[in-house]
Each structure stands twice: as structure tokens, then as C-alpha cells.
Scaffold this motif. Sequence first.
Motif, PDB file in Angstrom:
ATOM      1  N   LEU A  20     -30.531 -33.329 -36.883  1.00  0.00           N
ATOM      2  CA  LEU A  20     -31.273 -32.108 -36.579  1.00  0.00           C
ATOM      3  C   LEU A  20     -31.488 -31.945 -35.074  1.00  0.00           C
ATOM      4  CD1 LEU A  20     -33.915 -32.178 -39.449  1.00  0.00           C
ATOM      5  CD2 LEU A  20     -31.841 -30.789 -39.313  1.00  0.00           C
ATOM      6  N   CYS A  21     -31.662 -33.064 -34.368  1.00  0.00           N
ATOM      7  CA  CYS A  21     -31.794 -32.998 -32.910  1.00  0.00           C
ATOM      8  C   CYS A  21     -30.501 -32.502 -32.262  1.00  0.00           C
ATOM      9  CB  CYS A  21     -32.176 -34.367 -32.354  1.00  0.00           C
ATOM     10  SG  CYS A  21     -33.885 -34.861 -32.708  1.00  0.00           S
TER      11      CYS A  21
ATOM     12  N   LEU B   1     -21.875 -17.935 -30.413  1.00  0.00           N
ATOM     13  CA  LEU B   1     -22.465 -17.344 -31.615  1.00  0.00           C
ATOM     14  C   LEU B   1     -22.260 -18.242 -32.828  1.00  0.00           C
ATOM     15  CD1 LEU B   1     -21.544 -13.568 -31.224  1.00  0.00           C
ATOM     16  CD2 LEU B   1     -23.834 -14.568 -31.226  1.00  0.00           C
ATOM     17  N   ALA B   2     -21.042 -18.797 -32.950  1.00  0.00           N
ATOM     18  CA  ALA B   2     -20.763 -19.699 -34.072  1.00  0.00           C
ATOM     19  C   ALA B   2     -21.659 -20.929 -34.011  1.00  0.00           C
ATOM     20  CB  ALA B   2     -19.292 -20.108 -34.061  1.00  0.00           C
ATOM     21  N   GLY B   3     -21.813 -21.492 -32.805  1.00  0.00           N
ATOM     22  CA  GLY B   3     -22.673 -22.663 -32.662  1.00  0.00           C
ATOM     23  C   GLY B   3     -24.114 -22.352 -32.994  1.00  0.00           C
ATOM     24  N   LEU B   4     -24.602 -21.190 -32.539  1.00  0.00           N
ATOM     25  CA  LEU B   4     -25.998 -20.822 -32.800  1.00  0.00           C
ATOM     26  C   LEU B   4     -26.240 -20.588 -34.293  1.00  0.00           C
ATOM     27  CD1 LEU B   4     -28.787 -20.138 -31.695  1.00  0.00           C
ATOM     28  CD2 LEU B   4     -28.007 -17.767 -31.445  1.00  0.00           C
ATOM     29  N   LEU B   5     -25.319 -19.906 -34.953  1.00  0.00           N
ATOM     30  CA  LEU B   5     -25.491 -19.635 -36.386  1.00  0.00           C
ATOM     31  C   LEU B   5     -25.483 -20.925 -37.198  1.00  0.00           C
ATOM     32  CD1 LEU B   5     -23.291 -16.428 -36.834  1.00  0.00           C
ATOM     33  CD2 LEU B   5     -25.789 -16.595 -36.818  1.00  0.00           C
ATOM     34  N   LEU B   6     -24.580 -21.838 -36.873  1.00  0.00           N
ATOM     35  CA  LEU B   6     -24.538 -23.113 -37.590  1.00  0.00           C
ATOM     36  C   LEU B   6     -25.805 -23.928 -37.333  1.00  0.00           C
ATOM     37  CD1 LEU B   6     -20.804 -24.144 -37.013  1.00  0.00           C
ATOM     38  CD2 LEU B   6     -21.842 -23.271 -39.119  1.00  0.00           C
ATOM     39  N   ALA B   7     -26.276 -23.894 -36.082  1.00  0.00           N
ATOM     40  CA  ALA B   7     -27.499 -24.636 -35.753  1.00  0.00           C
ATOM     41  C   ALA B   7     -28.703 -24.061 -36.495  1.00  0.00           C
ATOM     42  CB  ALA B   7     -27.730 -24.605 -34.245  1.00  0.00           C
ATOM     43  N   LEU B   8     -28.803 -22.733 -36.530  1.00  0.00           N
ATOM     44  CA  LEU B   8     -29.926 -22.110 -37.240  1.00  0.00           C
ATOM     45  C   LEU B   8     -29.850 -22.373 -38.735  1.00  0.00           C
ATOM     46  CD1 LEU B   8     -30.212 -18.667 -35.400  1.00  0.00           C
ATOM     47  CD2 LEU B   8     -31.623 -20.709 -35.111  1.00  0.00           C
ATOM     48  N   LEU B   9     -28.654 -22.497 -39.263  1.00  0.00           N
ATOM     49  CA  LEU B   9     -28.499 -22.816 -40.673  1.00  0.00           C
ATOM     50  C   LEU B   9     -29.122 -24.166 -40.998  1.00  0.00           C
ATOM     51  CD1 LEU B   9     -27.166 -22.013 -43.405  1.00  0.00           C
ATOM     52  CD2 LEU B   9     -25.147 -23.265 -42.659  1.00  0.00           C
ATOM     53  N   LEU B  10     -28.965 -25.117 -40.091  1.00  0.00           N
ATOM     54  CA  LEU B  10     -29.548 -26.442 -40.295  1.00  0.00           C
ATOM     55  C   LEU B  10     -31.039 -26.474 -39.988  1.00  0.00           C
ATOM     56  CD1 LEU B  10     -26.927 -28.955 -38.833  1.00  0.00           C
ATOM     57  CD2 LEU B  10     -27.530 -28.599 -41.217  1.00  0.00           C
ATOM     58  N   LEU B  11     -31.456 -25.730 -38.990  1.00  0.00           N
ATOM     59  CA  LEU B  11     -32.833 -25.829 -38.515  1.00  0.00           C
ATOM     60  C   LEU B  11     -33.783 -24.883 -39.247  1.00  0.00           C
ATOM     61  CD1 LEU B  11     -32.129 -26.007 -34.674  1.00  0.00           C
ATOM     62  CD2 LEU B  11     -32.785 -27.896 -36.174  1.00  0.00           C
ATOM     63  N   GLY B  12     -33.266 -23.975 -40.064  1.00  0.00           N
ATOM     64  CA  GLY B  12     -34.113 -22.982 -40.709  1.00  0.00           C
ATOM     65  C   GLY B  12     -35.190 -23.589 -41.581  1.00  0.00           C
ATOM     66  N   TYR B  13     -34.804 -24.463 -42.508  1.00  0.00           N
ATOM     67  CA  TYR B  13     -35.790 -25.035 -43.418  1.00  0.00           C
ATOM     68  C   TYR B  13     -36.763 -25.978 -42.707  1.00  0.00           C
ATOM     69  CZ  TYR B  13     -37.821 -27.251 -47.530  1.00  0.00           C
ATOM     70  OH  TYR B  13     -38.709 -27.728 -48.462  1.00  0.00           O
ATOM     71  N   PRO B  14     -36.299 -26.882 -41.819  1.00  0.00           N
ATOM     72  CA  PRO B  14     -37.280 -27.686 -41.059  1.00  0.00           C
ATOM     73  C   PRO B  14     -38.240 -26.830 -40.245  1.00  0.00           C
ATOM     74  CG  PRO B  14     -35.100 -28.664 -40.893  1.00  0.00           C
ATOM     75  CD  PRO B  14     -34.920 -27.334 -41.552  1.00  0.00           C
ATOM     76  N   ALA B  15     -37.757 -25.715 -39.692  1.00  0.00           N
ATOM     77  CA  ALA B  15     -38.654 -24.841 -38.936  1.00  0.00           C
ATOM     78  C   ALA B  15     -39.707 -24.218 -39.847  1.00  0.00           C
ATOM     79  CB  ALA B  15     -37.848 -23.748 -38.238  1.00  0.00           C
ATOM     80  N   TYR B  16     -39.282 -23.836 -41.064  1.00  0.00           N
ATOM     81  CA  TYR B  16     -40.244 -23.289 -42.029  1.00  0.00           C
ATOM     82  C   TYR B  16     -41.318 -24.312 -42.372  1.00  0.00           C
ATOM     83  CZ  TYR B  16     -42.020 -22.404 -46.721  1.00  0.00           C
ATOM     84  OH  TYR B  16     -42.825 -22.283 -47.822  1.00  0.00           O
ATOM     85  N   LEU B  17     -40.896 -25.564 -42.603  1.00  0.00           N
ATOM     86  CA  LEU B  17     -41.870 -26.612 -42.911  1.00  0.00           C
ATOM     87  C   LEU B  17     -42.823 -26.839 -41.738  1.00  0.00           C
ATOM     88  CD1 LEU B  17     -39.778 -29.337 -44.775  1.00  0.00           C
ATOM     89  CD2 LEU B  17     -41.354 -27.664 -45.757  1.00  0.00           C
TER      90      LEU B  17
ATOM     91  N   ALA C  24     -49.490 -38.037 -54.869  1.00  0.00           N
ATOM     92  CA  ALA C  24     -49.588 -38.680 -53.553  1.00  0.00           C
ATOM     93  C   ALA C  24     -48.198 -38.966 -53.001  1.00  0.00           C
ATOM     94  CB  ALA C  24     -50.392 -39.977 -53.654  1.00  0.00           C
ATOM     95  N   SER C  25     -47.991 -38.629 -51.739  1.00  0.00           N
ATOM     96  CA  SER C  25     -46.722 -38.912 -51.071  1.00  0.00           C
ATOM     97  C   SER C  25     -46.652 -40.371 -50.654  1.00  0.00           C
ATOM     98  CB  SER C  25     -46.557 -38.018 -49.840  1.00  0.00           C
ATOM     99  OG  SER C  25     -46.626 -36.655 -50.183  1.00  0.00           O
ATOM    100  N   ARG C  26     -45.451 -40.912 -50.665  1.00  0.00           N
ATOM    101  CA  ARG C  26     -45.267 -42.299 -50.226  1.00  0.00           C
ATOM    102  C   ARG C  26     -44.981 -42.414 -48.738  1.00  0.00           C
ATOM    103  NH1 ARG C  26     -41.560 -45.458 -54.705  1.00  0.00           N
ATOM    104  NH2 ARG C  26     -42.638 -44.724 -56.582  1.00  0.00           N
ATOM    105  N   ILE C  27     -44.393 -41.376 -48.163  1.00  0.00           N
ATOM    106  CA  ILE C  27     -43.943 -41.439 -46.775  1.00  0.00           C
ATOM    107  C   ILE C  27     -44.706 -40.410 -45.952  1.00  0.00           C
ATOM    108  CG2 ILE C  27     -41.971 -41.165 -45.225  1.00  0.00           C
ATOM    109  CD1 ILE C  27     -40.166 -42.029 -47.490  1.00  0.00           C
ATOM    110  N   GLY C  28     -45.277 -40.853 -44.850  1.00  0.00           N
ATOM    111  CA  GLY C  28     -45.932 -39.949 -43.913  1.00  0.00           C
ATOM    112  C   GLY C  28     -47.346 -39.598 -44.314  1.00  0.00           C
ATOM    113  N   GLY C  29     -48.089 -39.068 -43.369  1.00  0.00           N
ATOM    114  CA  GLY C  29     -49.462 -38.663 -43.603  1.00  0.00           C
ATOM    115  C   GLY C  29     -49.629 -37.174 -43.781  1.00  0.00           C
ATOM    116  N   ARG C  30     -48.532 -36.441 -43.883  1.00  0.00           N
ATOM    117  CA  ARG C  30     -48.584 -34.982 -44.038  1.00  0.00           C
ATOM    118  C   ARG C  30     -47.512 -34.570 -45.030  1.00  0.00           C
ATOM    119  NH1 ARG C  30     -50.478 -30.738 -40.709  1.00  0.00           N
ATOM    120  NH2 ARG C  30     -51.026 -32.231 -39.055  1.00  0.00           N
ATOM    121  N   ASP C  31     -47.908 -33.840 -46.061  1.00  0.00           N
ATOM    122  CA  ASP C  31     -46.955 -33.474 -47.119  1.00  0.00           C
ATOM    123  C   ASP C  31     -46.483 -32.031 -47.036  1.00  0.00           C
ATOM    124  OD1 ASP C  31     -49.097 -31.989 -47.945  1.00  0.00           O
ATOM    125  OD2 ASP C  31     -49.409 -33.055 -49.836  1.00  0.00           O
ATOM    126  N   PHE C  32     -46.970 -31.246 -46.040  1.00  0.00           N
ATOM    127  CA  PHE C  32     -46.568 -29.852 -45.854  1.00  0.00           C
ATOM    128  C   PHE C  32     -46.795 -29.012 -47.114  1.00  0.00           C
ATOM    129  CE2 PHE C  32     -44.021 -32.480 -42.999  1.00  0.00           C
ATOM    130  CZ  PHE C  32     -44.278 -31.881 -41.772  1.00  0.00           C
TER     131      PHE C  32
END
Length: 259
Positions: free
Chosen positions: A53-54, A82-98, A229-237
Motif C-alpha cells: 500500500l505504501c 493517469l494509469a498509475g494514478l487509477l491503479l493506485a487509487l484502486l488499491l488505496l480506496g478501501y484503506p482510505a475509507y477505513l 473482540a478483535s485479536r489484532i490491534g486496538g482499533r477495529d474501525f
Amino acid sequence: MRRLPLEEPITRAGPLSRQLAVFAIIATGLALIVVRDPRADTDAALVALAAGLCVALAAAVAAVFAFVHVWREGARGLGAALAGLLLALLLLGYPAYLGLRGLRLPALSDITTDIDNPPAFSRSRAAFAARGGRYPPDPGPAIRERQRGAYPQIAPLTLDIGADEAFELARKAALNRHWQIVEAIRPGGRTGNGRIEAVARGLILNLPDDVTVRIRPRADGARIDVRSASRIGGRDFGSNADRIRAYLDDVANLALAVK
């Protein structure tokens, strides 16, 4: 004298953005496959997923630099950017929503329908094995108050049916949601309560979370409480609250169907 044609400038950031985005998709896809495998090293797989994602974020930044170069100097490479930006946004969309959702939610990873008396997780050998030797600690007063303010709609489900019938509906709803049921104890015995101990997995990452369901007999029917209860992390979003709501809705719909 022959005049040489002027060469149009080409931005390097455009092709770089596309290359980074393609690499990010491949790396993230492989990491996601590993994360979803229960036998894999979850921590290492999550690090690899975060690295992918980074790289996608770096692709988006490179695309922005390319756009600036194209705008200012008329350089070529807009299509690649444009192709690079669209592919990047495709990956980053859901993490950004969370991330945006997490900004408006408190840091919680253990949600229950009974804040004053949360259902306790089983301490049996089978339950410990299913949880990987982990026992979720009881939420303290501060965490309870945080949940009270963030999720006032998370409440027990009361049914005007017998406790045994409510237990069967609760068990069926857990199976319908593909939870791994570790224990299923009918109402009765010393406490009179029934209990369902289960492991639920997330839809995308397939990470395990621990769930316990308490079925308590009442004079006018039965009451169902759930704790997730979540097993990983202190925030479950918000995932544990979503799970509880969806599960209790399923139980309520099953109860309506049998009437």
C-alpha cells in the motif's frame, strides 16, 4: 543547412507512477493471499501488505508530479501517469475509507451488547486452542463509556420464545454467517444461561475475531447478548459493532420466519 526537429520533453514521473502501481498491485495481491491463509505468519503478511500500500501511495505521488510537469512544460507521459494514478487509487480506496471511518470512531476493539455485565469468554481448553491461547480481557470502565457514547444502538435482543428455541436460532445464525463454532452449550445447568463460543473471520483479510453469545432465559422469553473482540490491534474501525448488528438482525429474522 538541415534543421533538427525539436524533441518534446517526456516526464519520467509518469512511467514511474505506472510501474510502481503495477508492482503495488502484484505485491498487495500476493500479500493478501498470504494474509488470508490461516497457516501463514499473520504479522509478516500484514507488514508485506502495508508495504504494498505504501508503494501504491508512492505511485499516486509520482502521478501528481507527472501532472504538474505535463501542465507546466507540455511534457508527454500523461497517459502513463493517469494509469498509475487509477491503479493506485484502486488499491488505496478501501484503506482510505477505513481511515476516514476510524477518525470519527473511538479506539475500540471489544464491543458488547451488555456494557454493565459483558458476556465472559469461555476458559475451556477447546476455546483457548481456538483463540490461539488468548483470553480477551474484560473491558474497563473507560472502554465501556467509550462504547456507550459511540454505539448507543448496540443492545441485547429479546425474543418472546423459549430459551432453547432462542439458542437454536442463535446457533443457526452463527452457522449461516460461517462462524467457526467452538462451543455450543444449551440453556440450563448451574447458571441457566446458554452459550455459543465462536471464531469469526473478516471478509477481506480473513483475520480471526472472537465472539461469544449468551442466551439468558426470561419470564417472558429469552435475551441474547453478544460480545465480539478483535485479536489484532486496538482499533477495529467499527467491524465488531457491524458484526453484532448483522448477527442479531439474522437471529431476529429467523425468529420472525418460524412464527
